[in-house]
Scaffold this motif. Structure first.
Motif, short mmCIF file in Angstrom:
data_model
loop_
_atom_site.label_atom_id
_atom_site.label_comp_id
_atom_site.label_asym_id
_atom_site.label_seq_id
_atom_site.Cartn_x
_atom_site.Cartn_y
_atom_site.Cartn_z
N THR A 104 9.23 -1.32 2.12
CA THR A 104 9.98 -2.01 3.45
C THR A 104 8.94 -3.07 3.80
OG1 THR A 104 11.51 -0.28 3.98
CG2 THR A 104 11.18 -1.78 5.91
N LEU A 105 9.35 -4.31 4.20
CA LEU A 105 8.34 -5.19 4.88
C LEU A 105 9.05 -5.32 6.36
CD1 LEU A 105 8.19 -7.92 2.09
CD2 LEU A 105 6.52 -6.05 2.35
N GLU A 106 8.11 -5.42 7.45
CA GLU A 106 8.50 -5.42 8.70
C GLU A 106 7.63 -6.43 9.45
OE1 GLU A 106 7.95 -1.59 10.30
OE2 GLU A 106 10.22 -1.07 9.85
N VAL A 107 8.42 -7.34 10.12
CA VAL A 107 7.47 -8.31 11.08
C VAL A 107 7.98 -7.90 12.59
CG1 VAL A 107 6.95 -10.57 11.56
CG2 VAL A 107 7.10 -9.85 9.13
N THR A 109 3.82 -4.99 8.83
CA THR A 109 3.58 -3.62 8.38
C THR A 109 4.40 -3.76 7.01
OG1 THR A 109 5.36 -2.32 9.33
CG2 THR A 109 3.31 -2.40 10.41
N ILE A 110 3.80 -2.63 6.12
CA ILE A 110 4.55 -2.30 4.65
C ILE A 110 4.50 -0.88 4.81
CG2 ILE A 110 4.53 -2.58 2.11
CD1 ILE A 110 2.96 -5.00 2.43
N LEU A 111 5.81 -0.36 4.54
CA LEU A 111 5.97 0.83 4.06
C LEU A 111 6.43 1.09 2.94
CD1 LEU A 111 8.18 1.09 7.58
CD2 LEU A 111 6.05 2.23 7.28
N VAL A 112 5.74 2.19 2.29
CA VAL A 112 6.34 2.68 0.83
C VAL A 112 6.97 4.26 0.98
CG1 VAL A 112 5.60 3.03 -1.66
CG2 VAL A 112 4.68 1.13 -0.36
N ASP A 113 8.21 4.27 0.68
CA ASP A 113 8.57 5.75 0.85
C ASP A 113 8.57 6.06 2.16
OD1 ASP A 113 9.48 5.46 -1.78
OD2 ASP A 113 7.76 6.31 -2.74
N GLY A 114 8.62 5.46 3.18
CA GLY A 114 8.50 5.77 4.88
C GLY A 114 7.15 5.94 5.19
N LYS A 115 5.91 5.85 4.30
CA LYS A 115 4.63 5.89 4.90
C LYS A 115 3.91 4.60 4.94
CE LYS A 115 0.48 7.79 3.12
NZ LYS A 115 -0.60 8.30 2.16
N LYS A 116 3.20 4.28 6.19
CA LYS A 116 2.70 2.94 6.18
C LYS A 116 1.61 2.91 5.29
CE LYS A 116 1.05 1.91 10.41
NZ LYS A 116 0.54 1.56 11.67
N VAL A 117 1.34 1.62 4.66
CA VAL A 117 0.39 1.45 3.51
C VAL A 117 -0.36 0.32 3.98
CG1 VAL A 117 1.37 2.74 1.60
CG2 VAL A 117 2.03 0.45 1.90
N PRO A 145 -2.81 -11.28 5.64
CA PRO A 145 -1.51 -10.72 5.56
C PRO A 145 -1.34 -9.36 5.24
CG PRO A 145 -2.35 -12.07 3.61
CD PRO A 145 -3.23 -12.17 4.45
N CYS A 146 -0.28 -9.01 5.31
CA CYS A 146 -0.12 -7.42 4.91
C CYS A 146 0.09 -7.46 3.24
CB CYS A 146 1.17 -6.75 5.55
SG CYS A 146 0.89 -6.71 7.27
N GLU A 147 -0.53 -6.95 2.66
CA GLU A 147 -0.51 -6.82 1.17
C GLU A 147 -0.75 -5.37 0.60
OE1 GLU A 147 -4.32 -9.05 -0.17
OE2 GLU A 147 -2.52 -10.08 -0.35
N TYR A 148 -0.10 -4.91 -0.41
CA TYR A 148 -0.45 -3.56 -1.19
C TYR A 148 0.10 -3.87 -2.64
CZ TYR A 148 0.28 1.34 -2.11
OH TYR A 148 0.20 2.60 -2.42
#
Length: 148
Positions: free
Chosen positions: A57-60, A123-131, A142-145
């Motif tokens: 999930t990407l959020e702004v 923010t970026i969330l992977v499987d509900g966890k902020k990464v 930028p937000c990147e993972y």
């Protein structure tokens, strides 16, 4: 401010040009932009092994409207109303399992409480966890993972 905007545009352009397309379904909850440019989806290679699926999930966050650039289930650029969120299920394939698959979001400016413009929070969330995050807009990165 002009240097910050140019830096964001430069980073966004580089991220969009370097990003990988891929297969994944998206959920446009909260997506209020006009149009999205989607990258071509890569055809799976015969014998390519797939990794575990992840919900990304990407959020702004912020107030008003802003331009964003993202790389999730394809590359996109949109004028959106904040807050904005986009979710996709992604399963890294082949070499992506080792080197990772870049997911990113480059937020534009939003109006701060004092009325001044500043980078929107991402923010970026992977499987509900902020990464990844940009420290509530305090970082100019930028937000990147890299998803593996």
């Amino acid at each position: 401010m002009r240097k910050t905007v140019m830096a964001v545009v430069t980073v966004a352009t580089a991220a969009l040009l370097a990003g990988c397309g891929g297969g994944g379904k998206s959920d446009d909850k909260g997506d209020k932009g006009a149009s999205a440019s989607q990258g071509a989806k890569a055809e799976p290679q015969e014998g390519a092994d797939k990794g575990a699926s992840h919900q990304v999930t990407l959020e702004v966050r912020g107030k008003g409207t802003t331009q964003i650039y993202y790389n999730l289930d394809g590359n996109g650029a949109q004028q959106v109303t904040l807050p904005w969120k986009r979710t996709a299920t992604i399963a890294p394939e082949g070499a992506e399992r080792k080197v990772g698959r870049l997911v990113s979001v480059v937020p534009g400016s939003s109006q701060a409480e004092n009325g001044m413009l500043r980078a929107a929070s991402c923010t970026i969330l992977v499987d509900g966890k902020k990464v990844a995050d940009n420290q509530d807009g305090k970082s100019n990165k930028p937000c990147e993972y890299k998803l593996k």
